[in-house]
Design a protein around this motif. Structure first.
Motif, short mmCIF file in Angstrom:
data_model
loop_
_atom_site.label_atom_id
_atom_site.label_comp_id
_atom_site.label_asym_id
_atom_site.label_seq_id
_atom_site.Cartn_x
_atom_site.Cartn_y
_atom_site.Cartn_z
N LEU A 6 0.84 -1.20 0.00
CA LEU A 6 0.00 0.00 0.00
C LEU A 6 0.87 1.25 0.00
N TYR A 42 -6.97 -6.07 3.51
CA TYR A 42 -8.13 -5.28 3.09
C TYR A 42 -8.61 -4.34 4.20
N ILE A 45 -6.94 -0.99 4.23
CA ILE A 45 -7.44 -0.01 3.26
C ILE A 45 -8.56 0.79 3.90
N VAL A 60 -3.18 1.05 -3.84
CA VAL A 60 -2.64 -0.30 -3.87
C VAL A 60 -1.55 -0.33 -4.93
N THR A 154 -7.76 3.65 -4.01
CA THR A 154 -8.86 3.19 -3.14
C THR A 154 -9.69 4.34 -2.59
N SER A 224 -13.71 2.29 -2.98
CA SER A 224 -13.36 0.91 -2.61
C SER A 224 -14.38 0.28 -1.67
#
Length: 377
Positions: A6, A42, A45, A60, A154, A224
C-alpha cells in the motif's frame, strides 16, 4: 492473497508527518518522495482511508518495472493479476504522469495501460467486451526515470475532502495541510488555540477532530467501499472502531476571528456540518484587536497572501501586529505558514524553528515561535 503493498501519498514536505501517522496506527513504513509505503490487508485499506489526516490518497501498489518502450510497458501491465481486483463489469479509467522518462506522451501511455488490462481481463473472463458499468477502479501509471509504477486508487476524491466544508473562502487551506500544521505544533486539546485569520475555520475544525480523536474520513465515502473483494463487514468494523474511539468528554478552548464577516458565516456552517456546532467560538474581528484568553495557548494561522491580500504593505502590517500581539502573551506559542521571506523581519525576531512546506504549489515556510510548555500536573 498475501499482504498488500500500500502507498499513502503525501504532499511535498509532509512525508515524515504521514509516516508518523501510519506508525501510530501500527504500520511499519518506508518513506519516499511524495509517498509512504507500507503493507497491510483489506481492513487496512478501510482503516487508513478513515484515519489518515495528512495523506492525500491510499493506493494499492499493483506493480513496478522498467518501461523504456511501449512494449515493456504493455507486457509489464499485462503480467499483473488484474482479475484479482477488477470484476467483469468494473470501470477502470487510466490516469498517468511521466517525468524524466523516455515515454513522454502521457495519453499514449494511458492507452497502452488500458489496452494491456483489457487483454489480461479477456483471458480471465473469456469475453471481448467490457461494459464498465460497475464499481470504479482508477488505475494510475507513473513513469519516473524509466520506471513504471502502477497503482489502484482506493480513495477517490482526495482525503482532504472530509465532507464538512460546503463553502470556502478565497484560497482556502486544505484540510490535510491544516491537520499537518497542528501536528507540527506543540498544541494539544487541553491548551487554548486561537486562529486570528481563521477564514473557513479549517485549522480549528481539524484541531477539534484531532483533540477528540474523530477519524477525518467518518463523514464521507470511498469507491473501494463498493469493491466486491473488500467485504462490507470490514468497512463496518473499521467505522465502528472509529466511532468507539471518539473521546469528546472534555471541553475545547478553540477561538477563531476574521476581518471578513462572510468568512465567519462560512466557518460556523462548516463547524456545524462537522458536528462541532458550539464547540468553536468564531468572531468577526480584526487581528489587531484580538486578545486571546488563557495561558500556555497556541496561535496557529494561515495569514492571507496571494489571492486574499492585495499588497505586501498589508502583509507587513499584519505580521507586525502578530509580533506585537505576542508581547502580551508570554506563555503562548505562535505558528504561521507564509511564503514571505521577510516574515521574521516584520514579526520582530527570528523563528525558533522553520520548516519548508508547500501550500498548494506555493513554497512557504512554517514559522514556529515556541513559548514555554505548561507545567506538569
Amino acid at each position: 492473497m498475501g499482504k498488500l503493498q500500500l502507498i499513502a501519498t503525501a504532499p511535498m514536505g509532509l512525508e515524515a508527518v504521514v509516516a508518523r501517522e501510519l506508525n501510530e496506527l501500527g504500520y511499519e513504513t518506508t518513506v519516499e518522495n511524495g509517498r509512504v509505503l507500507f503493507s497491510g490487508d483489506y481492513i487496512d485499506i478501510c482503516r487508513c482511508n478513515l484515519w489518515l489526516r495528512t495523506s492525500d490518497r491510499v493506493l494499492v501498489k499493483m506493480g513496478q518495472f522498467p518501461a523504456r518502450t511501449f512494449d515493456e510497458l504493455f507486457e509489464g501491465v499485462k503480467a499483473i493479476n488484474w482479475e484479482d481486483w477488477i470484476p467483469e463489469n468494473g470501470e477502470f479509467p487510466v490516469e498517468g504522469r511521466s517525468h524524466k522518462s523516455q515515454l513522454t506522451s502521457v495519453p499514449a501511455c494511458q492507452g497502452i495501460v488500458k489496452k494491456a488490462i483489457v487483454e489480461k481481463l479477456k483471458l480471465s473472463y473469456h469475453t471481448e467486451w467490457f461494459p464498465e458499468n460497475g464499481p470504479r477502479y482508477v488505475v494510475e501509471v507513473i513513469l519516473l526515470n524509466d520506471i513504471a509504477l502502477i497503482t489502484l486508487d482506493t480513495t477517490g476524491p482526495a482525503l482532504h475532502k472530509r465532507g464538512y466544508r460546503r463553502q470556502a473562502t478565497e484560497a482556502p487551506l486544505k484540510e490535510t495541510m491544516a491537520a499537518a500544521l497542528i501536528q507540527l505544533s506543540r498544541w494539544n486539546g487541553h491548551r487554548p488555540l486561537y486562529d486570528p485569520c481563521c477564514g473557513s475555520g479549517t485549522i480549528l475544525i481539524e484541531a477539534a477532530m484531532i483533540a477528540w480523536n474523530i477519524a477525518p474520513g467518518l463523514r464521507r465515502s470511498f469507491p473501494s467501499e463498493h469493491w466486491p473483494e473488500i467485504p462490507q463487514r470490514l468497512w463496518e468494523e473499521a467505522r465502528e472502531e472509529a466511532f468507539d474511539a471518539v473521546r469528546d468528554d472534555y471541553p475545547l478552548q478553540l477561538t477563531g476571528t476574521d476581518i471578513d464577516p462572510a468568512a465567519i458565516e462560512i466557518a460556523e456552517a462548516a463547524a456545524k456540518s462537522a458536528g462541532l456546532s458550539g464547540e468553536i467560538t468564531f468572531k468577526h474581528m480584526a487581528a489587531a484587536k484580538a486578545r486571546p484568553e488563557g495561558e500556555y495557548g497556541c496561535i496557529i494561522t494561515n495569514p492571507p497572501y496571494g489571492e486574499r491580500i492585495s499588497n505586501d504593505k498589508e502583509v507587513e502590517k499584519l505580521t507586525r501586529q502578530f509580533g506585537e500581539m505576542m508581547l502580551y502573551l508570554p506563555t503562548w506559542s505562535f505558528f504561521a505558514i507564509s511564503p514571505y521571506k521577510e516574515f521574521e523581519q516584520y514579526y520582530g525576531r527570528k523563528a525558533d524553528k522553520r520548516r519548508k512546506l508547500y501550500n498548494g504549489r506555493i513554497e512557504c515556510q512554517y514559522y514556529q515561535y515556541l513559548g514555554p510548555l505548561p507545567p506538569r500536573k
